[in-house]
Design an enzyme around this catalytic site. Structure first.
Site, PDB file in Angstrom:
ATOM      1  N   LYS A  43       1.085  -0.778  -0.240  1.00  0.00           N
ATOM      2  CA  LYS A  43      -0.042  -0.490  -0.158  1.00  0.00           C
ATOM      3  C   LYS A  43       0.922   1.641  -0.102  1.00  0.00           C
ATOM      4  CE  LYS A  43      -4.716   0.468   0.341  1.00  0.00           C
ATOM      5  NZ  LYS A  43      -5.658  -0.734  -0.382  1.00  0.00           N
TER       6      LYS A  43
ATOM      7  N   THR B  86      -3.558  -5.782   0.712  1.00  0.00           N
ATOM      8  CA  THR B  86      -2.959  -4.503   0.725  1.00  0.00           C
ATOM      9  C   THR B  86      -3.553  -3.448   1.864  1.00  0.00           C
ATOM     10  OG1 THR B  86      -4.350  -3.416  -1.105  1.00  0.00           O
ATOM     11  CG2 THR B  86      -1.995  -4.360  -0.944  1.00  0.00           C
ATOM     12  N   ASP B  87      -4.669  -3.979   2.325  1.00  0.00           N
ATOM     13  CA  ASP B  87      -5.330  -2.700   3.007  1.00  0.00           C
ATOM     14  C   ASP B  87      -5.265  -3.460   4.611  1.00  0.00           C
ATOM     15  OD1 ASP B  87      -8.545  -0.992   3.138  1.00  0.00           O
ATOM     16  OD2 ASP B  87      -8.155  -2.744   5.128  1.00  0.00           O
TER      17      ASP B  87
ATOM     18  N   PHE C 254      32.262  29.993 -13.581  1.00  0.00           N
ATOM     19  CA  PHE C 254      31.812  28.336 -14.454  1.00  0.00           C
ATOM     20  C   PHE C 254      32.771  29.020 -15.872  1.00  0.00           C
ATOM     21  CE2 PHE C 254      30.332  26.282 -17.972  1.00  0.00           C
ATOM     22  CZ  PHE C 254      30.672  24.820 -17.089  1.00  0.00           C
TER      23      PHE C 254
ATOM     24  N   ARG D  79      29.009  34.775 -10.589  1.00  0.00           N
ATOM     25  CA  ARG D  79      27.656  34.074 -10.584  1.00  0.00           C
ATOM     26  C   ARG D  79      26.860  33.131  -9.586  1.00  0.00           C
ATOM     27  NH1 ARG D  79      27.067  27.958 -13.638  1.00  0.00           N
ATOM     28  NH2 ARG D  79      28.249  27.055 -11.913  1.00  0.00           N
TER      29      ARG D  79
ATOM     30  N   GLN E   5      30.083  20.431 -10.002  1.00  0.00           N
ATOM     31  CA  GLN E   5      29.891  19.010  -9.582  1.00  0.00           C
ATOM     32  C   GLN E   5      31.067  19.562  -8.598  1.00  0.00           C
ATOM     33  OE1 GLN E   5      29.584  19.792 -12.865  1.00  0.00           O
ATOM     34  NE2 GLN E   5      29.450  18.238 -14.180  1.00  0.00           N
TER      35      GLN E   5
ATOM     36  N   ASN F 191      20.703  22.295 -11.321  1.00  0.00           N
ATOM     37  CA  ASN F 191      21.557  23.821 -11.531  1.00  0.00           C
ATOM     38  C   ASN F 191      19.869  24.561 -11.724  1.00  0.00           C
ATOM     39  OD1 ASN F 191      22.767  25.604 -11.829  1.00  0.00           O
ATOM     40  ND2 ASN F 191      24.404  25.164 -13.004  1.00  0.00           N
TER      41      ASN F 191
ATOM     42  N   HIS G  47      19.102  27.836 -13.164  1.00  0.00           N
ATOM     43  CA  HIS G  47      20.182  29.182 -13.580  1.00  0.00           C
ATOM     44  C   HIS G  47      19.795  30.270 -13.138  1.00  0.00           C
ATOM     45  CE1 HIS G  47      22.172  25.660 -15.965  1.00  0.00           C
ATOM     46  NE2 HIS G  47      21.459  25.400 -16.516  1.00  0.00           N
TER      47      HIS G  47
END
Length: 307
Positions: free
Chosen positions: A12, A57-58, A166, A183, A231, A257, A259
């Site tokens: 469930k 599942t109940d 970067f 940045r 990274q 990322n 941006h």
């Protein structure tokens, strides 16, 4: 063409359980989303439809709610351990249980000085606001002998407004991106970490403290790393957790990322000195990786974001 049954499981999913613990007039909330997956001797239900080995599942749903009352919810991990042990040890056909838990945290509503007449009243002690920082995640797996616990988080958005660059990347005829020497670096952290605890319950980690410390080290590494690439930041974040928490052997991170592009204000006769940015939601770079304690093999699924 003859066929055979491969890996299978059932259970469930997404049982939403909220447990209120009343300590006099002061209340405490645990708000979980619990998914149960069971596997074992289930060939016949697939081949012939026989439900002789099937726990409904109940029933698993009812067990989640009953255990919230019977055992309480000390932590997401501990609650998952109670459930996994129960399903494997109480039902002979069930050989393996996997419990996945998301926890939604709440904090108390604080009153202002202008409303000090409410301080100490019942309203304050049981009034909460949902925290919006992150969703806590955990996955607990038990096979009757050994445990595997993977904890983590998702949807934790962080930003460094400077100390990120970067440049020096590969360029070809399709490259238009300009090199950046100052940045914004922003991401939404999705992390999972695997504990080296497997069986000795006397040495079980303190799950609540471990989560708080792992989160702290992730955030500190993000803030303190002068980043030349996302990274590099990812590796520093994972390394900080492993080097600081002896109970954790593996950290997997997924860092989209987020941006932020400088807006061209020259058409308006304005200079944009790293002040005004366009926040793009898509497409986005997606940086993923695993950091391991030396000598340890990776076991966290690559697609860990569904934990």
């Amino acid at each position: 063409m003859p066929t055979i049954l491969g890996q299978n499981q059932y259970g469930k999913a997404e049982n939403r359980v909220v447990k209120i613990t009343r300590d006099g007039d002061t209340h405490h909330i645990k708000d979980l989303n619990v998914s149960v997956a069971l596997s074992g001797d289930m060939e016949e239900v697939h081949y012939s439809g026989s439900n002789a080995n099937v726990l409904p599942t109940d029933t698993t749903k009812n067990t989640v709610f009953a255990f919230a009352k019977e055992h309480g919810i000390e932590s997401a991990e501990q609650f998952g351990i109670h459930l996994a042990r129960h399903f494997v040890t109480s039902q002979e056909p069930i050989k393996r249980a996997r419990i996945r838990v998301e926890e939604y945290t709440w904090e108390r509503i604080e009153t202002s000085d202008n409303n000090s007449r409410f301080i100490g009243s019942d309203e304050v002690k049981h009034s909460f606001v949902r925290k919006g920082q992150e969703v806590r995640t955990s996955q607990i797996t038990f096979d009757g002998e050994n445990w595997e616990v993977i904890s983590g988080m998702k949807d934790l958005t962080v930003m460094n407004s400077t100390n990120s660059e970067f440049w020096g990347y590969v360029k070809d005829k399709y490259t238009t991106l300009q090199e950046a020497y100052d940045r914004i670096l922003a991401t939404t952290v999705q992390a999972a970490w695997r504990f080296n605890w497997t069986s000795d319950e006397q040495r079980m980690p303190n799950w609540e403290r471990s989560y708080a410390e792992a989160k702290k080290h992730l955030l500190q590494a993000f803030a303190e790393t002068y980043s030349l690439s996302l990274q590099q930041t990812l590796y520093q974040m994972g390394s900080r957790v492993i080097n600081s928490r002896s109970e954790i052997d593996e950290v997997r991170l997924s860092l989209p990322n987020k941006h932020h592009f400088l807006v061209d204000l020259e058409p308006f006769g304005l200079k944009n000195d790293n002040e005004v940015y366009f926040a793009a939601d898509r497409p986005y770079g997606l940086i993923e990786g695993t950091v391991l304690r030396d000598g340890v093999e990776a076991r966290i699924p690559v697609d860990h974001t569904n934990l």
